[in-house]
Structures are given as C-alpha cells and as structure tokens.
Design a protein around this motif. Structure first.
Motif, mmCIF file in Angstrom:
data_model
loop_
_atom_site.group_PDB
_atom_site.id
_atom_site.type_symbol
_atom_site.label_atom_id
_atom_site.label_comp_id
_atom_site.label_asym_id
_atom_site.label_seq_id
_atom_site.Cartn_x
_atom_site.Cartn_y
_atom_site.Cartn_z
ATOM 1 N N GLY A 16 43.483 45.517 53.824
ATOM 2 C CA GLY A 16 43.041 46.809 54.367
ATOM 3 C C GLY A 16 44.048 47.936 54.191
ATOM 4 O O GLY A 16 43.889 49.011 54.781
ATOM 5 N N LYS A 17 45.067 47.739 53.352
ATOM 6 C CA LYS A 17 46.114 48.760 53.173
ATOM 7 C C LYS A 17 45.537 50.103 52.723
ATOM 8 O O LYS A 17 45.861 51.145 53.272
ATOM 9 N N GLY A 18 44.699 50.031 51.680
ATOM 10 C CA GLY A 18 44.158 51.261 51.118
ATOM 11 C C GLY A 18 43.305 52.008 52.131
ATOM 12 O O GLY A 18 43.413 53.232 52.275
ATOM 13 N N PRO A 42 40.103 50.281 35.687
ATOM 14 C CA PRO A 42 39.578 50.903 36.911
ATOM 15 C C PRO A 42 38.409 50.104 37.481
ATOM 16 O O PRO A 42 37.582 49.590 36.725
ATOM 17 N N ARG A 43 38.346 49.990 38.825
ATOM 18 C CA ARG A 43 37.158 49.425 39.470
ATOM 19 C C ARG A 43 36.097 50.512 39.522
ATOM 20 O O ARG A 43 36.411 51.696 39.410
ATOM 21 N N PRO A 44 34.835 50.108 39.732
ATOM 22 C CA PRO A 44 33.801 51.145 39.834
ATOM 23 C C PRO A 44 34.210 52.196 40.865
ATOM 24 O O PRO A 44 34.625 51.850 41.968
ATOM 25 N N GLU A 71 60.385 50.913 40.695
ATOM 26 C CA GLU A 71 60.166 49.476 40.822
ATOM 27 C C GLU A 71 58.901 49.172 40.055
ATOM 28 O O GLU A 71 58.058 50.041 39.862
ATOM 29 N N TRP A 72 58.764 47.920 39.625
ATOM 30 C CA TRP A 72 57.490 47.507 39.013
ATOM 31 C C TRP A 72 57.362 46.003 39.133
ATOM 32 O O TRP A 72 58.357 45.299 39.354
ATOM 33 N N ALA A 73 56.129 45.507 39.010
ATOM 34 C CA ALA A 73 55.890 44.066 39.121
ATOM 35 C C ALA A 73 54.592 43.718 38.421
ATOM 36 O O ALA A 73 53.741 44.590 38.171
ATOM 37 N N GLU A 74 54.461 42.435 38.119
ATOM 38 C CA GLU A 74 53.213 41.913 37.574
ATOM 39 C C GLU A 74 52.447 41.296 38.736
ATOM 40 O O GLU A 74 53.039 40.595 39.578
ATOM 41 N N PHE A 75 51.154 41.575 38.823
ATOM 42 C CA PHE A 75 50.338 41.072 39.929
ATOM 43 C C PHE A 75 48.989 40.678 39.378
ATOM 44 O O PHE A 75 48.292 41.522 38.804
ATOM 45 N N ALA A 76 48.619 39.398 39.580
ATOM 46 C CA ALA A 76 47.303 38.891 39.163
ATOM 47 C C ALA A 76 46.968 39.296 37.725
ATOM 48 O O ALA A 76 45.845 39.715 37.433
ATOM 49 N N CYS A 79 50.171 44.794 35.320
ATOM 50 C CA CYS A 79 51.439 45.404 35.725
ATOM 51 C C CYS A 79 51.174 46.640 36.573
ATOM 52 O O CYS A 79 50.217 47.385 36.321
ATOM 53 N N TYR A 80 52.046 46.832 37.564
ATOM 54 C CA TYR A 80 51.946 47.979 38.469
ATOM 55 C C TYR A 80 53.346 48.549 38.644
ATOM 56 O O TYR A 80 54.302 47.785 38.797
ATOM 57 N N GLY A 81 53.489 49.873 38.672
ATOM 58 C CA GLY A 81 54.820 50.436 38.860
ATOM 59 C C GLY A 81 54.790 51.803 39.517
ATOM 60 O O GLY A 81 53.798 52.538 39.426
ATOM 61 N N THR A 82 55.901 52.121 40.196
ATOM 62 C CA THR A 82 56.054 53.426 40.863
ATOM 63 C C THR A 82 56.866 54.343 39.963
ATOM 64 O O THR A 82 58.041 54.062 39.706
ATOM 65 N N PRO A 83 56.267 55.436 39.473
ATOM 66 C CA PRO A 83 57.023 56.356 38.622
ATOM 67 C C PRO A 83 58.209 56.960 39.397
ATOM 68 O O PRO A 83 58.045 57.438 40.518
ATOM 69 N N LEU A 99 54.890 54.383 49.724
ATOM 70 C CA LEU A 99 54.582 53.512 48.578
ATOM 71 C C LEU A 99 53.702 52.381 49.080
ATOM 72 O O LEU A 99 54.062 51.709 50.056
ATOM 73 N N GLU A 100 52.562 52.153 48.431
ATOM 74 C CA GLU A 100 51.716 51.001 48.772
ATOM 75 C C GLU A 100 51.880 50.027 47.624
ATOM 76 O O GLU A 100 51.293 50.192 46.551
ATOM 77 N N ILE A 101 52.752 49.024 47.830
ATOM 78 C CA ILE A 101 53.140 48.144 46.725
ATOM 79 C C ILE A 101 53.188 46.685 47.179
ATOM 80 O O ILE A 101 53.226 46.397 48.370
ATOM 81 N N GLY A 135 33.864 40.924 50.518
ATOM 82 C CA GLY A 135 33.015 41.995 51.050
ATOM 83 C C GLY A 135 33.225 43.312 50.310
ATOM 84 O O GLY A 135 32.303 44.112 50.181
ATOM 85 N N ARG A 136 34.446 43.515 49.808
ATOM 86 C CA ARG A 136 34.740 44.733 49.042
ATOM 87 C C ARG A 136 33.919 44.736 47.767
ATOM 88 O O ARG A 136 33.562 45.801 47.258
ATOM 89 N N GLY A 137 33.645 43.525 47.267
ATOM 90 C CA GLY A 137 32.699 43.370 46.153
ATOM 91 C C GLY A 137 33.136 43.995 44.847
ATOM 92 O O GLY A 137 32.296 44.369 44.032
ATOM 93 N N LYS A 146 43.066 34.598 42.173
ATOM 94 C CA LYS A 146 44.474 34.950 41.941
ATOM 95 C C LYS A 146 45.053 35.696 43.144
ATOM 96 O O LYS A 146 46.192 35.486 43.551
ATOM 97 N N ARG A 147 44.244 36.594 43.721
ATOM 98 C CA ARG A 147 44.718 37.390 44.859
ATOM 99 C C ARG A 147 44.956 36.497 46.087
ATOM 100 O O ARG A 147 45.911 36.693 46.822
ATOM 101 N N LEU A 148 44.053 35.499 46.291
ATOM 102 C CA LEU A 148 44.217 34.636 47.468
ATOM 103 C C LEU A 148 45.433 33.727 47.322
ATOM 104 O O LEU A 148 46.161 33.475 48.290
HETATM 105 P P1 5GP Z 1 44.922 46.362 43.353
HETATM 106 O O1 5GP Z 1 44.701 45.791 41.989
HETATM 107 O O2 5GP Z 1 44.177 45.597 44.422
HETATM 108 O O3 5GP Z 1 44.722 47.865 43.402
HETATM 109 O O4 5GP Z 1 46.473 46.155 43.691
HETATM 110 C C1 5GP Z 1 47.035 44.890 43.588
HETATM 111 C C2 5GP Z 1 48.399 44.893 44.262
HETATM 112 O O5 5GP Z 1 49.289 45.765 43.562
HETATM 113 C C3 5GP Z 1 48.371 45.404 45.713
HETATM 114 O O6 5GP Z 1 49.139 44.504 46.509
HETATM 115 C C4 5GP Z 1 49.054 46.746 45.639
HETATM 116 O O7 5GP Z 1 49.758 47.041 46.825
HETATM 117 C C5 5GP Z 1 50.022 46.516 44.504
HETATM 118 N N1 5GP Z 1 50.515 47.758 43.861
HETATM 119 C C6 5GP Z 1 49.852 48.919 43.672
HETATM 120 N N2 5GP Z 1 50.669 49.816 43.065
HETATM 121 C C7 5GP Z 1 51.868 49.212 42.913
HETATM 122 C C8 5GP Z 1 53.123 49.630 42.377
HETATM 123 O O8 5GP Z 1 53.333 50.752 41.928
HETATM 124 N N3 5GP Z 1 54.127 48.712 42.367
HETATM 125 C C9 5GP Z 1 53.969 47.445 42.857
HETATM 126 N N4 5GP Z 1 55.028 46.642 42.835
HETATM 127 N N5 5GP Z 1 52.801 47.027 43.380
HETATM 128 C C10 5GP Z 1 51.761 47.894 43.407
#
Ligand code: 5GP
Ligand code: ADP
Length: 188
Positions: A16-18, A42-44, A71-76, A79-83, A99-101, A135-137, A146-148
């Motif tokens: 529920g962060k977003g 992008p999601r719909p 910072e940046w990381a690979e997730f599921a 890649c995601y990163g904060t400029p 930052l929501e990371i 439920g977010r669907g 992968k998320r779980l």
């Molecule tokens: P989603 O794909 O659900 O939008 O995000 C997946 C995960 O990536 C979430 O935990 C979200 O907080 C994280 N995330 C979003 N932006 C960034 C970012 O810039 N850096 C990092 N490390 N994680 C991020």
C-alpha cells in the motif's frame, strides 16, 4: 538555504506504499516525491514522467556507468533507480524529498545518507499482502510470485528501519505515517 530532509519509504510490493503516498502528498503538497527510472513496462494507466521514467535496459546501464543514480537495484527482473541530480538539487533547496524504494536501495541510502529517515510499511499478514497484490489486478502470475517471494526477505529486514508501520486500517495508517514523517522536523 537550509539542507532539506530525505525520507525513505520501503515495504513489500502491494503493501500500500503508493496509495498511502498519494494521500500523504495530496495532504502535504510541499513534500516532493522523487521520480524513479525503471526498465519495467508501464502498467495499464501508468504514464511516463508521472509514475516512473520508463527507460530501456541499455539506457539504465549507461546511467549506472555514469554514476547518475543515488541508488539502484534489481527487483523481480527489472531495474529501478533514483536519479541523483534531481534529489540533490531539491535537498540543496531545503525541500523534503520522499523516496519510495525497495530494501537494497534503502540499504544503499543508509550508507550514503545516514541522516535519512527510513520508514518500513508492513502488511497485517502475508495472506492480506497476497490478496492486495491480486486485488490490484495489474501483475501477471509470474510477477506476483516473484513479488511474494521477495516480500518475505524484505519483511525480515523491517527492524533495520527507524520505524515500522503496519498498514491495517488505511486511514489510521495514513495518520501514523504523517506523524512519523513530520516528527522528523524535530530531528533536523
Ligand atoms: P513496482 O514495480 O511495483 O512499481 O515496484 C517494485 C519495487 O520497486 C517496489 O518495492 C518499489 O518501492 C521499488 N522501487 C521503485 N522505484 C525504485 C527506485 O528508484 N529504487 C529502488 N531501489 N527501488 C524502487
Ligand atoms: P505498493 O505501492 O506498496 O505496491 P499499492 O499502493 O499499489 O501497493 O496497494 C496495493 C493494493 O492494496 C491497492 O489495490 C490498494 O488500494 C490496496 N490497499 C492499500 N492500503 C490498503 C489498506 N490499508 N487496506 C486494504 N487495501 C489496501
């Protein structure tokens, strides 16, 4: 001009962060939410430049090589990163930046910005987390799995954060989040 404040919000996908942040920012428009870059599609309904900067993996890798991420990381699988530049500029101007990371990124921020205030959002249970993601669907079965899987590791690390907030009832969670964010004013 004073130096601003950096606030990190972490918690498993679907907790529920977003949704919480959208309400928090609507109530406090002065808070600035950093716009991350991602290689995820992008999601719909998601819009480039609003939800994320949606970029290709080669572009992401080029930005990593040039040190353009705070910072940046690979997730599921993406890649995601904060400029770096936009966040540093806002902090220089004395703004409060959120930052929501995910966890790995939050750990990097702990090293590079020890003064950042780090909040972890917990689900009431893993079952409730799964039902919120479903439920977010918006995620495929593979993306949900992968998320779980990742959620369990993230929840185990919740104690690394300055505060843990359980997102049970939405409205009372929003109040607790608001209190946590603004309590940091006394710490500046
Ligand atoms: P989603 O794909 O659900 O939008 O995000 C997946 C995960 O990536 C979430 O935990 C979200 O907080 C994280 N995330 C979003 N932006 C960034 C970012 O810039 N850096 C990092 N490390 N994680 C991020
Ligand atoms: P995240 O950004 O952490 O991945 P979202 O904000 O997309 O999670 O929320 C995932 C789903 O859970 C959404 O459908 C959202 O409406 C729902 N949700 C958020 N908070 C609550 C809550 N306190 N109770 C029930 N459902 C919630």
């Amino acid at each position: 001009m004073g130096v601003g404040r950096l606030i990190v919000i972490t918690g498993p996908s679907g907790v529920g962060k977003g949704t919480l942040l959208r309400s928090l920012l609507a109530r406090h428009p002065a808070l600035r939410l950093s716009l991350s870059a991602t290689t995820r599609s992008p999601r719909p309904g998601e819009v480039d430049g609003v939800n994320y900067r949606f970029i290709t993996r080669p572009d992401f890798e080029r930005m990593v090589a040039h040190g353009e991420f705070l910072e940046w990381a690979e997730f599921a699988g993406n890649c995601y990163g904060t400029p770096r530049a936009s966040v540093e500029e806002l902090l220089q101007r004395g703004e409060w930046v959120v930052l929501e990371i995910e966890l790995e990124g939050a750990r990097q921020i702990r090293k590079s910005f020890p003064s950042a205030y780090r909040i972890f959002i917990l689900p009431p249970s893993l079952e409730e987390l799964e039902s919120r993601i479903r439920g977010r669907g918006q995620d495929s079965d593979d993306a949900i799995a992968k998320r779980l899987q990742r959620a369990k590791a993230e929840i185990d690390a919740a104690n690394e954060f300055d505060i843990q907030i359980i997102n049970d009832d939405f409205d009372s969670t929003l109040v607790r989040l608001e209190e946590a964010v603004f309590a940091t004013a006394a710490m500046v």
